[in-house]
Design a protein around this motif. Structure first.
Motif, PDB file in Angstrom:
ATOM      1  N   MET A 269       0.801  -1.231   0.000  1.00 46.46           N
ATOM      2  CA  MET A 269       0.000   0.000   0.000  1.00 46.46           C
ATOM      3  C   MET A 269       0.827   1.272   0.000  1.00 46.46           C
ATOM      4  O   MET A 269       0.299   2.358   0.258  1.00 46.46           O
ATOM      5  N   GLY A 270       2.124   1.171  -0.290  1.00 48.19           N
ATOM      6  CA  GLY A 270       2.928   2.366  -0.486  1.00 48.19           C
ATOM      7  C   GLY A 270       2.603   3.013  -1.820  1.00 48.19           C
ATOM      8  O   GLY A 270       1.731   2.556  -2.575  1.00 48.19           O
ATOM      9  N   ALA A 271       3.304   4.079  -2.154  1.00 47.83           N
ATOM     10  CA  ALA A 271       2.988   4.851  -3.355  1.00 47.83           C
ATOM     11  C   ALA A 271       3.055   4.005  -4.620  1.00 47.83           C
ATOM     12  O   ALA A 271       2.153   4.056  -5.467  1.00 47.83           O
ATOM     13  N   LYS A 272       4.102   3.219  -4.772  1.00 45.09           N
ATOM     14  CA  LYS A 272       4.247   2.415  -5.993  1.00 45.09           C
ATOM     15  C   LYS A 272       3.123   1.402  -6.125  1.00 45.09           C
ATOM     16  O   LYS A 272       2.619   1.145  -7.231  1.00 45.09           O
ATOM     17  N   ALA A 273       2.712   0.828  -4.986  1.00 45.86           N
ATOM     18  CA  ALA A 273       1.622  -0.147  -5.029  1.00 45.86           C
ATOM     19  C   ALA A 273       0.303   0.523  -5.392  1.00 45.86           C
ATOM     20  O   ALA A 273      -0.506  -0.042  -6.147  1.00 45.86           O
ATOM     21  N   VAL A 274       0.067   1.714  -4.883  1.00 43.68           N
ATOM     22  CA  VAL A 274      -1.171   2.430  -5.204  1.00 43.68           C
ATOM     23  C   VAL A 274      -1.181   2.840  -6.677  1.00 43.68           C
ATOM     24  O   VAL A 274      -2.227   2.744  -7.348  1.00 43.68           O
ATOM     25  N   ILE A 275      -0.048   3.273  -7.187  1.00 48.95           N
ATOM     26  CA  ILE A 275       0.033   3.637  -8.607  1.00 48.95           C
ATOM     27  C   ILE A 275      -0.252   2.423  -9.483  1.00 48.95           C
ATOM     28  O   ILE A 275      -0.993   2.513 -10.467  1.00 48.95           O
ATOM     29  N   ARG A 276       0.322   1.277  -9.115  1.00 45.85           N
ATOM     30  CA  ARG A 276       0.074   0.052  -9.892  1.00 45.85           C
ATOM     31  C   ARG A 276      -1.402  -0.332  -9.843  1.00 45.85           C
ATOM     32  O   ARG A 276      -1.997  -0.692 -10.857  1.00 45.85           O
ATOM     33  N   LEU A 277      -1.996  -0.262  -8.651  1.00 39.84           N
ATOM     34  CA  LEU A 277      -3.415  -0.600  -8.499  1.00 39.84           C
ATOM     35  C   LEU A 277      -4.277   0.315  -9.368  1.00 39.84           C
ATOM     36  O   LEU A 277      -5.218  -0.150 -10.038  1.00 39.84           O
ATOM     37  N   ALA A 278      -3.970   1.594  -9.369  1.00 40.39           N
ATOM     38  CA  ALA A 278      -4.754   2.543 -10.161  1.00 40.39           C
ATOM     39  C   ALA A 278      -4.623   2.251 -11.654  1.00 40.39           C
ATOM     40  O   ALA A 278      -5.625   2.293 -12.403  1.00 40.39           O
TER      41      ALA A 278
END
Length: 395
Positions: A269-278
């Motif tokens: 749930m860090g920034a990279k994970a949120v960007i990937r999810l989006a």
């Protein structure tokens, strides 16, 4: 109270009254001599002498006149907050944000300074000096009046090992003795604190946690972290590392930011994970801020927030098991972007899957919460230093 005279002597009583009057001016703002006498439980002649001493010492100044009834306008006085100042600083790998802090809680302008991308061009004392000078310049203050800085960093100081700086976002900064280096070079007091801890201070003072008996601030941004407020005090741990939950192992089978099984919660749930999810939901942007802006108006928002709630619950449950807080606050850029929708879904999942029933809410602190928290700590310090200067009048 710092005083050189024995209790009960005229000099001691004078210092006591001086400190009382200055405290009243800091608390209430401009006051007349009569009002100082009333609030300070002293006679009008005594209050007049106190005002004369404080004004001669440069600790207070005339604020204006106030009319009451049919008599002559009464002169009002205000504390000279420019005598002792602090600077709050929020720093990361790319930029600094800073603002001046005084004992009257004046709303000073925040400045932002870009930083070099390479470690070879970074220099801790030079950067903090630049922040102090810029914050003072925009507010028309004298940098010589700055007595303390409070610096929010993504990381923490490990006090076991000569103030070892554990941070991945300050390239070029020394790993040890950084606080002593800054104090020696700048000749002022330096406090370095975890950014999420400072945000929790702000949440307690001016956010949704103002009335909570205890709370956990769960920070979702470029990094992942938590701050633990126990009965109004932020718990920093034995060596400063409390709340570093980004390093906790991720649940088995959870896919991380690179499409492979996640190792740590940061990967979930860090920034990279949120960007990937989006991006999986056709929401695109170069940075986390871009993604969160696009998420606000995307038709896929509900799906992204639902999945994010599932992931956030993984991180919150260990905190519930250990601390059992009354309130969980979702902060940081991602937590605030998720807002009440994310908070509600996290609350539902916690209640459905665990035995805990905390209130879950989105942060309500306005502006930069890291600077706001640093400001709260500095206000206390600069007020105390200003009050301590009263003792020199009667020394």
């Amino acid at each position: 109270m710092a005083a050189t005279s024995a209790p009960g002597t005229p000099a001691w009583l004078g210092a006591w009254n001086d400190r009382t009057a200055l405290s009243l001016l800091l608390e209430h703002g401009p006051l007349s001599r009569v009002r100082i006498a009333e609030l300070g439980d002293m006679s009008k002649p005594t209050a007049s002498l106190v005002v004369t001493r404080l004004e001669a010492a440069g600790l207070i100044s005339v604020a204006g006149e106030r009319t009451a009834g049919q008599g002559r306008p009464a002169m009002t006085y205000v504390a000279r907050a420019d005598r002792v100042l602090g600077v709050a600083i929020d720093i990361d790998a790319k930029r600094m944000r800073a603002c001046l802090v005084d004992a009257l809680r004046t709303d000073h302008e925040t400045i932002e300074i870009p930083l070099p991308a390479t470690s070879g061009k970074r220099d801790a004392p030079r950067e903090i000096r630049e922040a102090i000078e810029a914050a003072c310049a925009v507010s028309g203050a004298d940098p010589a009046a700055v007595r303390k800085v409070c610096i929010g960093v993504q990381g923490y100081l490990d006090t076991r090992d000569d103030d070892h700086l554990d941070s991945e976002t300050l390239p070029g900064w020394p790993r040890t003795s950084v606080r002593r280096l800054l104090e020696d070079e700048l000749q002022l007091e330096v406090q370095i604190d975890n950014d999420v801890n400072l945000a929790a201070v702000a949440e307690r003072v001016s956010g949704v946690a103002a009335d909570a008996s205890s709370f956990t601030l769960f920070w979702l941004g470029n990094g992942l972290g938590a701050a633990l407020d126990l009965d109004g005090t932020v718990y920093r741990g034995t060596f400063g590392g409390a709340g570093e939950i980004g390093f906790l192992p991720a649940p088995s089978g959870v896919i991380g930011q690179d499409g492979r099984p996640a190792k740590e919660l940061q990967d979930v749930m860090g920034a990279k994970a949120v960007i990937r999810l989006a991006r999986e939901h056709d929401i695109h942007g170069r940075t986390l801020a871009d993604i969160l802006n696009a998420l606000a108006v995307s038709p896929a928002r509900d799906a992204v927030i639902a999945e994010l709630a599932r992931r956030v619950t993984f991180g919150v449950i260990p905190l519930l098991a250990v601390l059992d807080p009354a309130l969980v606050v979702l902060g940081g850029p991602t937590g605030i972007a998720g807002g009440d929708q994310l908070a509600g879904l996290v609350s539902d999942r916690i209640r459905q899957t665990t035995r805990w029933t905390p209130t879950v809410a989105a942060s309500t602190v306005k502006g930069n919460p890291i600077l706001a928290g640093a400001r709260e700590l500095l206000v206390v310090d600069v007020r105390n230093q200003l009050l301590e200067s009263v003792a020199k009048i009667n020394a």
